[in-house]
Scaffold this motif. Structure first.
Motif, PDB file in Angstrom:
ATOM      1  N   ASN A  36       0.602  -1.541   0.327  1.00 26.56           N
ATOM      2  CA  ASN A  36       0.240   0.101   0.164  1.00 26.56           C
ATOM      3  C   ASN A  36       0.846   1.406   0.272  1.00 26.56           C
ATOM      4  OD1 ASN A  36       0.745   0.753   2.546  1.00 26.56           O
ATOM      5  ND2 ASN A  36      -1.181   0.070   3.659  1.00 26.56           N
ATOM      6  N   ALA A  37       0.333   2.428  -0.124  1.00 26.98           N
ATOM      7  CA  ALA A  37       1.566   3.904  -0.019  1.00 26.98           C
ATOM      8  C   ALA A  37       1.619   3.718   1.039  1.00 26.98           C
ATOM      9  CB  ALA A  37      -0.381   5.103  -0.300  1.00 26.98           C
ATOM     10  N   ASP A  38       1.744   3.326   2.033  1.00 26.55           N
ATOM     11  CA  ASP A  38       2.133   3.028   3.437  1.00 26.55           C
ATOM     12  C   ASP A  38       3.530   2.874   3.425  1.00 26.55           C
ATOM     13  OD1 ASP A  38       1.161   5.626   4.379  1.00 26.55           O
ATOM     14  OD2 ASP A  38      -0.606   3.980   5.296  1.00 26.55           O
ATOM     15  N   GLY A  39       4.226   1.589   2.339  1.00 24.73           N
ATOM     16  CA  GLY A  39       4.687   0.992   2.936  1.00 24.73           C
ATOM     17  C   GLY A  39       4.713  -0.667   2.868  1.00 24.73           C
ATOM     18  N   TYR A  40       3.264  -0.987   3.652  1.00 22.65           N
ATOM     19  CA  TYR A  40       2.910  -2.334   4.154  1.00 22.65           C
ATOM     20  C   TYR A  40       2.467  -3.069   2.841  1.00 22.65           C
ATOM     21  CZ  TYR A  40       2.690   0.229   8.414  1.00 22.65           C
ATOM     22  OH  TYR A  40       2.992   0.830   9.415  1.00 22.65           O
TER      23      TYR A  40
END
Length: 59
Positions: A36-40
């Protein structure tokens, strides 16, 4: 996996998640990793139906 199946996977991803990679697990199934956008990262198991279409099941 075919281009059609990859497109089906991308269409099923939640908004904001992008396809990262795929691998065959030791158990024999195919798994997809998204980011996802947060890197998760999220892992999904690919389920094939009798027509060769795919459905994602969150792992």
């Amino acid at each position: 996996m075919t281009e059609k199946q990859m497109k089906q996977i991308e269409e099923q991803l939640p908004k904001g998640e992008t396809f990262n990679r795929t691998y065959r697990a030791m158990e024999g199934d195919i798994r997809v990793i998204t980011r996802n956008a947060d890197g998760y990262e999220t892992r999904y198991t690919v389920v094939f139906d009798e027509n060769g279409d795919v459905t994602l099941k969150q792992f």
